[in-house]
Design a protein around this motif. Structure first.
Motif, PDB file in Angstrom:
ATOM      1  N   LYS A   3       0.830  -1.199   0.000  1.00  0.00           N
ATOM      2  CA  LYS A   3       0.000   0.000   0.000  1.00  0.00           C
ATOM      3  C   LYS A   3       0.864   1.249   0.000  1.00  0.00           C
ATOM      4  O   LYS A   3       1.876   1.313   0.700  1.00  0.00           O
ATOM      5  N   THR A   4       0.493   2.245  -0.778  1.00  0.00           N
ATOM      6  CA  THR A   4       1.196   3.524  -0.770  1.00  0.00           C
ATOM      7  C   THR A   4       0.849   4.270   0.509  1.00  0.00           C
ATOM      8  O   THR A   4      -0.322   4.369   0.891  1.00  0.00           O
ATOM      9  N   LYS A   5       1.876   4.796   1.179  1.00  0.00           N
ATOM     10  CA  LYS A   5       1.651   5.527   2.427  1.00  0.00           C
ATOM     11  C   LYS A   5       0.884   6.816   2.154  1.00  0.00           C
ATOM     12  O   LYS A   5       1.202   7.562   1.235  1.00  0.00           O
ATOM     13  N   LYS A   6      -0.135   7.039   2.945  1.00  0.00           N
ATOM     14  CA  LYS A   6      -0.918   8.261   2.802  1.00  0.00           C
ATOM     15  C   LYS A   6      -0.123   9.464   3.318  1.00  0.00           C
ATOM     16  O   LYS A   6       0.701   9.339   4.233  1.00  0.00           O
ATOM     17  N   ILE A   7      -0.357  10.619   2.727  1.00  0.00           N
ATOM     18  CA  ILE A   7       0.232  11.866   3.227  1.00  0.00           C
ATOM     19  C   ILE A   7      -0.552  12.278   4.470  1.00  0.00           C
ATOM     20  O   ILE A   7      -1.776  12.463   4.412  1.00  0.00           O
ATOM     21  N   GLN A   8       0.139  12.399   5.581  1.00  0.00           N
ATOM     22  CA  GLN A   8      -0.515  12.730   6.847  1.00  0.00           C
ATOM     23  C   GLN A   8      -0.498  14.242   7.062  1.00  0.00           C
ATOM     24  O   GLN A   8       0.545  14.886   6.929  1.00  0.00           O
ATOM     25  N   THR A  29     -10.512  11.804   0.380  1.00  0.00           N
ATOM     26  CA  THR A  29      -9.453  11.577  -0.599  1.00  0.00           C
ATOM     27  C   THR A  29      -8.579  10.408  -0.167  1.00  0.00           C
ATOM     28  O   THR A  29      -8.062  10.388   0.953  1.00  0.00           O
ATOM     29  N   GLU A  30      -8.398   9.428  -1.039  1.00  0.00           N
ATOM     30  CA  GLU A  30      -7.760   8.166  -0.675  1.00  0.00           C
ATOM     31  C   GLU A  30      -6.291   8.289  -0.296  1.00  0.00           C
ATOM     32  O   GLU A  30      -5.792   7.539   0.546  1.00  0.00           O
ATOM     33  N   ASP A  31      -5.556   9.206  -0.918  1.00  0.00           N
ATOM     34  CA  ASP A  31      -4.112   9.258  -0.672  1.00  0.00           C
ATOM     35  C   ASP A  31      -3.722  10.222   0.450  1.00  0.00           C
ATOM     36  O   ASP A  31      -2.538  10.405   0.726  1.00  0.00           O
ATOM     37  N   LEU A  32      -4.700  10.823   1.117  1.00  0.00           N
ATOM     38  CA  LEU A  32      -4.431  11.780   2.187  1.00  0.00           C
ATOM     39  C   LEU A  32      -5.098  11.331   3.483  1.00  0.00           C
ATOM     40  O   LEU A  32      -6.145  10.679   3.466  1.00  0.00           O
ATOM     41  N   GLU A  33      -4.488  11.710   4.612  1.00  0.00           N
ATOM     42  CA  GLU A  33      -5.065  11.369   5.918  1.00  0.00           C
ATOM     43  C   GLU A  33      -4.956  12.574   6.851  1.00  0.00           C
ATOM     44  O   GLU A  33      -3.867  13.115   7.047  1.00  0.00           O
ATOM     45  N   ARG A 253      -0.168  17.672  -2.179  1.00  0.00           N
ATOM     46  CA  ARG A 253       0.527  16.588  -2.890  1.00  0.00           C
ATOM     47  C   ARG A 253       1.860  17.049  -3.481  1.00  0.00           C
ATOM     48  O   ARG A 253       2.784  16.254  -3.635  1.00  0.00           O
TER      49      ARG A 253
END
Length: 275
Positions: A3-8, A29-33, A253
């Motif tokens: 899994k690609t690490k989400k941007i926290q 948004t899937e890639d951000l947390e 991003r």
């Protein structure tokens, strides 16, 4: 499959007009947390509850940036006020956190200091006067026009409740146009007869006017003039903060794609790919 690490992300000013809309966009948004938030008036609460978000886990709200950054994150988004934003940005840089600045009202001198610290610490700061794509295009078109039309003035419109003047959008535009050239003045302002202040403020060699009245949300206008012709480039925003979300997500991003300070969302956008 890894899994690609989400941007926290930590959002300062998370319960404000623009910050709350951004928080809603992040959790969808899937890639951000969204991992933490700063709001002095809502400290020690759960942002999920405050904003009725769809994220499952608790999002703690802190009263200070120092407390919030104790929760590990990759990016701080600052949507606060100019009197506290500079401290928060510099604190994040020293903590090894990249920063996206959405706060209006920081000066060129503030950004010079922030950029110097970011370079020293090998961190990234992306300062965006306005995340709306229409403003990004206004800036680009105005820069193009300034190369051909030597005289222009900027008008910045906002609500009577907006505390800073001119807006960050107007300051950013003035900064960018000054790098093209200084606006020509047929009659120098100091030679104006009457009340010189009515000609606006000289910012980076051009006249900037700020209107603060009920009925306005946010609007930015650049007027170029030549003999028997003029060009007006204008951005107008509606009553919601939705136009600023996609640009802010893009900034989050892209903020780790360079080192130091960049100003303007277009500085991390590839316009050539759209041609």
């Amino acid at each position: 499959m890894t899994k690609t690490k989400k941007i926290q992300i930590c959002v300062a000013g998370a319960t404000g007009w623009a910050g709350s809309e951004l928080c809603r966009g992040i959790v969808l948004t899937e890639d951000l947390e969204l991992v933490s938030a700063v709001s002095r008036t809502n400290a020690n609460k759960d942002l999920n509850v405050l904003l009725n978000l769809s994220q499952d886990n608790n999002i703690p709200v802190f009263g200070t940036i120092e407390e919030a950054l104790a929760v590990p994150c990759d990016v701080l988004v600052d949507y606060t006020k100019p009197d506290i934003a500079k401290h928060q940005v510099i604190t994040a840089i020293h903590k090894g956190v990249n920063v996206v600045v959405g706060t209006s009202g920081l000066s060129d001198a503030d950004y010079q200091e922030i950029g110097s610290i970011a370079e020293q610490k090998q961190q990234s700061v992306l300062a965006v006067g306005n995340f709306a794509i229409s403003v990004v295009l206004l800036n680009k078109f105005a820069e193009m026009a300034a190369g051909y039309m030597p005289q222009w003035e900027i008008i910045d419109y906002a609500s009577d409740r907006k505390i800073d003047s001119p807006s960050g959008s107007a300051l950013e535009l003035a900064n960018r146009l000054s790098k093209v050239r200084e606006s020509v003045k047929t009659i120098p302002v100091e030679e104006t007869k009457g009340i010189k202040e009515t000609r606006g403020a000289d910012i980076n060699g051009m006249q900037v006017h700020a209107v603060r009245l009920p009925g306005f949300i946010i609007s930015l206008e650049t007027i170029f003039g030549m003999t028997d012709e003029k060009l007006i480039i204008k951005h107008e925003a509606g009553g919601s903060a939705k136009p600023y979300v996609q640009g802010a997500l893009l900034a989050i991003r892209k903020v780790d794609s360079f080192t130091g300070l960049k100003r303007g969302l277009d500085s991390v956008m590839d316009f050539n790919s759209q041609i």
